[in-house]
Design an enzyme around this catalytic site. Structure first.
Site, PDB file in Angstrom:
ATOM      1  N   LYS A   1     -46.147  41.654  45.385  1.00 48.44           N
ATOM      2  CA  LYS A   1     -47.001  40.964  44.589  1.00 48.44           C
ATOM      3  C   LYS A   1     -47.210  39.696  45.122  1.00 48.44           C
ATOM      4  O   LYS A   1     -47.171  38.564  44.602  1.00 48.44           O
ATOM      5  CB  LYS A   1     -46.173  40.541  43.223  1.00 48.44           C
ATOM      6  CG  LYS A   1     -45.937  41.967  42.589  1.00 48.44           C
ATOM      7  CD  LYS A   1     -45.409  41.480  40.921  1.00 48.44           C
ATOM      8  CE  LYS A   1     -44.928  42.878  40.252  1.00 48.44           C
ATOM      9  NZ  LYS A   1     -44.094  43.669  40.861  1.00 48.44           N
ATOM     10  N   ARG A   2     -47.711  39.684  46.381  1.00 50.13           N
ATOM     11  CA  ARG A   2     -48.141  38.677  47.292  1.00 50.13           C
ATOM     12  C   ARG A   2     -49.358  38.008  46.848  1.00 50.13           C
ATOM     13  O   ARG A   2     -50.439  38.703  46.175  1.00 50.13           O
ATOM     14  CB  ARG A   2     -48.281  39.099  48.634  1.00 50.13           C
ATOM     15  CG  ARG A   2     -47.129  39.823  49.473  1.00 50.13           C
ATOM     16  CD  ARG A   2     -45.765  38.866  49.421  1.00 50.13           C
ATOM     17  NE  ARG A   2     -44.680  39.338  50.131  1.00 50.13           N
ATOM     18  CZ  ARG A   2     -43.710  39.301  49.653  1.00 50.13           C
ATOM     19  NH1 ARG A   2     -43.055  38.786  48.482  1.00 50.13           N
ATOM     20  NH2 ARG A   2     -42.474  39.733  50.487  1.00 50.13           N
TER      21      ARG A   2
END
Length: 310
Positions: free
Chosen positions: A105-106
């Protein structure tokens, strides 16, 4: 494109599900943990146990599921030892023929997002050598910085045949606090609907070749079946990663709306139900991998009967 490869695996295994490798230390059988009691550093011992646990699960699941999804947080919590186990898990799973989704979930912009792209999807050049640090097949990302946060990933998707899954309508209970809010345009749309539409737009730069799904997918939770069906209709070129099945309460009937008329277009994640199947069954802890396999087969059969996948 990357999701063409994933869909090929889904068709081959007749299974639109992904096993989440979220190895909390409490999930790991004592018989594995005990092997590393002699290791002085507890973080290193934990990471070694995670590595062995993951490899055994991958061996048991590689002909049942098309993909695995290691969640980075469960490796980062063991420091650099854990990230080594993460990298080794990615490599081992791919050697076994599995598609690997790195769940990180960058979320950032510019050169920082380019660095995330290089780390997880692309390559870095060191001493004249081009190297793949982690080398996953896809990465989960947060799109709420807009195009500035997604555009740096697309060149890596093109060059290295990778994919991304952008958070759209997530499975957690409070997701509606933001994602369900109406944006007062004409016509008005929810935030998650706008995000889904942006996935379609971003995906135009990395179109699919074989099945019509671009390299820009979306995360849409199993816990919201109405929104799943809504977004499937509105996002014909966006492949879905569907969390929330099983432990979070999503069911097979509810996820059916994520799929297209061919029974494709989505992959459903289960983590705890597979990883902890040995606890639920009450079988000997040494049989943890076989229990995980049985749960993965049960999940496959449960989902396929509602999707139309042949």
């Amino acid at each position: 494109m990357s999701f063409d490869r994933l869909i090929d695996r889904i068709i081959e295994t007749k299974n639109p599900s992904v096993a989440g490798l979220d190895p909390h230390y409490s999930y790991i059988p004592g018989c594995i943990k005990a092997k590393y009691d002699h290791v002085e550093n507890p973080l290193e011992a934990a990471a070694l146990a995670v590595r062995e646990y993951n490899f055994a699960l991958i061996d048991a699941l590689c002909d049942v599921v098309p993909a695995v999804k290691p969640q980075a947080a469960y490796y980062e919590m063991y420091g650099w030892y854990g990230m080594k186990a993460f990298a080794e898990t990615v490599t081992y799973a791919q050697k076994k023929g599995l598609f690997v989704i790195a769940d990180g979930k960058r979320n950032d912009i510019g050169s920082t997002m380019e660095a995330y792209a290089a780390a997880h999807l692309g390559q870095v050049e060191i001493r004249g050598q081009k190297l793949s640090p982690f080398g996953a097949d896809a990465l989960t990302v947060n799109g709420y910085l807009g195009t500035d946060g997604i555009a740096p990933l697309l060149p890596a998707c093109k060059e290295f045949d990778k994919g991304i899954f952008v958070l759209a309508k997530t499975s957690n209970p409070s997701s509606g606090e933001l994602q369900d809010k109406k944006v007062y345009a004409r016509p008005s749309k929810t935030v998650y609907e706008l995000m889904g539409g942006m996935c379609e737009t971003w995906g135009e730069e990395v179109p699919g070749v074989k099945y019509g799904y671009s390299a820009v997918g979306a995360v849409v939770g199993a816990t919201y079946p109405e929104q799943l069906s809504e977004l499937r209709e509105k996002l014909p070129h966006t492949f879905f990663l569907v969390p929330g099945y099983g432990a979070q309460g999503g069911g097979a009937e509810g996820v059916a709306g994520a799929f297209d008329k061919q029974g494709l277009g989505a992959i459903v994640n289960s983590s705890r139900a597979i990883l902890c199947a040995w606890k639920k069954e009450g079988c000997p802890e040494e049989e943890f991998a076989q229990a995980a396999r049985r749960e993965a087969i049960r999940m496959r059969d449960d989902i396929v009967q509602h999707t139309g996948l042949k």
